[in-house]
Design a protein around this motif. Structure first.
Motif, PDB file in Angstrom:
ATOM      1  N   LEU A  50       0.580  -1.103   0.059  1.00  0.00           N
ATOM      2  CA  LEU A  50      -0.050   0.094  -0.147  1.00  0.00           C
ATOM      3  C   LEU A  50       0.958   1.095  -0.269  1.00  0.00           C
ATOM      4  O   LEU A  50      -0.029   2.496   0.321  1.00  0.00           O
ATOM      5  CB  LEU A  50      -1.020  -0.004   1.002  1.00  0.00           C
ATOM      6  N   LEU A  60      -2.879  -1.049   8.674  1.00  0.00           N
ATOM      7  CA  LEU A  60      -2.626  -1.226   7.424  1.00  0.00           C
ATOM      8  C   LEU A  60      -1.156   0.322   7.182  1.00  0.00           C
ATOM      9  O   LEU A  60      -0.220   0.085   5.691  1.00  0.00           O
ATOM     10  CB  LEU A  60      -3.593   0.494   6.870  1.00  0.00           C
ATOM     11  N   VAL A 102      -1.989   6.509   6.142  1.00  0.00           N
ATOM     12  CA  VAL A 102      -3.616   6.609   7.205  1.00  0.00           C
ATOM     13  C   VAL A 102      -3.616   7.719   7.523  1.00  0.00           C
ATOM     14  O   VAL A 102      -2.886   8.847   8.756  1.00  0.00           O
ATOM     15  CB  VAL A 102      -4.011   5.336   8.008  1.00  0.00           C
ATOM     16  N   ALA A 105      -8.874  -4.125   7.299  1.00  0.00           N
ATOM     17  CA  ALA A 105      -7.491  -3.224   6.831  1.00  0.00           C
ATOM     18  C   ALA A 105      -7.868  -4.450   5.238  1.00  0.00           C
ATOM     19  O   ALA A 105      -6.898  -4.597   4.466  1.00  0.00           O
ATOM     20  CB  ALA A 105      -6.549  -3.847   7.512  1.00  0.00           C
ATOM     21  N   THR A 156      -6.662  -2.883   1.995  1.00  0.00           N
ATOM     22  CA  THR A 156      -6.007  -3.969   0.993  1.00  0.00           C
ATOM     23  C   THR A 156      -6.261  -4.207  -0.101  1.00  0.00           C
ATOM     24  O   THR A 156      -5.624  -4.101  -1.363  1.00  0.00           O
ATOM     25  CB  THR A 156      -5.031  -5.103   1.514  1.00  0.00           C
TER      26      THR A 156
END
Length: 305
Positions: free
Chosen positions: A83, A146, A153, A294, A298
């Motif tokens: 990510l 995350l 975030v 999460a 994702t």
């Protein structure tokens, strides 16, 4: 909260060269797993025949990265970075201070289709565990997961203000961040015989300040992806109300009406149902909820289901 298992081994072979014996030892890798075994209360008051069986409320083992319990000298698995470069906004529903600021949260704000209260106090379990406490805790847990995967975030609030923010400000936080995905975390306050979770996606509309035409389709994909992963990780069944599909599309929520980025709400369970309440007050289950969130985000950001 979780049990860790370590697996490893060594392989050796000897080779005689002339009269000298050289022994080479090759160290095997260590793999550390989380068993993810949260508490499983089983059927309880208000849990209907559609509830997931106990076996379905456990989750498969997943690799834990850099676990301190690994053997000395073991090589940690590479950190996840899927990510990196992505921005996620998490919106913990309500605020514990709202109850002391009823005038402020009671004022109306424009949500495009109509006007609505700035915010509400949220619900609570029969034992008094507040929705606002649940949502902020799960948001913190999901943020950690995350960020470990490389995401940036942003929280709409982090227990750092006396009340609010209002629903329109919550939407603006995601918009200003140009978030790749945004999620409002909630828990429901339905009748006690209702149980399970559901996800809410924005309706495609263009009215006043609301224009979700560009984000309605990706938001619906986010909703279905999140629904699948949250169910798989937590074992929580789809809500046995609101059509029983665990998904609704609405045009009366300011946080969705005013979004310009893909965004959904998740109602993680019914706090007025005995079984769901027992889960949501259990830290181990809240960790599962965060993992389901999460994983869903994702998968969405990676273009998966």
């Amino acid at each position: 909260m979780f049990s860790n298992e370590s697996h490893g081994g060594t392989r050796s072979r000897s080779l005689a060269v002339a009269a000298v014996v050289v022994v080479a030892a090759l160290a095997g890798g260590w793999f550390v797993y989380d068993a993810h075994r949260g508490s499983d209360a089983g059927p309880a008051d208000g849990r209907g025949p559609g509830a997931a069986p106990a076996a379905a409320r456990t989750t498969p083992a997943t690799v834990a990265h850099g676990d301190a319990s690994a053997a000395p000298g073991a090589t940690s698995a590479a950190p996840r970075e899927e990510l990196t470069g992505r921005t996620v906004v998490l919106d913990p529903g309500h605020n514990l201070g709202n109850a002391e600021h009823t005038a402020e949260i009671g004022r109306s704000v424009d949500i495009g289709t109509n006007r609505k209260a700035c915010d509400t106090t949220g619900t609570a379990t029969d034992a008094g565990y507040p929705e606002a406490t649940y949502t902020l805790d799960v948001a913190h847990r999901a943020r950690a997961l995350l960020e470990a995967r490389g995401a940036k975030v942003i929280l709409t609030y982090d227990g750092d203000r006396p009340y609010g923010p209002c629903v329109d400000e919550r939407a603006r936080t995601g918009n200003a961040a140009h978030a790749d995905a945004a999620l409002s975390i909630h828990a429901d306050g339905a009748p006690a015989d209702k149980f399970g979770f559901h996800v809410i996606a924005p309706k495609s509309l263009h009215k006043g300040a609301a224009d979700t035409r560009a984000v309605a389709a990706p938001s619906l994909r986010l909703a279905t992806t999140l629904r699948s992963h949250f169910n798989a990780v937590t074992g929580e069944p789809l809500a046995n109300y609101l059509g029983g599909k665990g998904l609704t599309v609405r045009d009366d929520l300011g946080g969705l009406n005013l979004t310009t980025v893909p965004k959904v709400f998740i109602e993680c369970g019914n706090m007025r149902n005995a079984h769901d309440a027992a889960e949501m007050t259990d830290p181990a289950w809240r960790q599962k909820a965060a993992e389901g969130i999460a994983d869903g985000l994702t998968a969405f950001l990676e273009g998966k289901r």
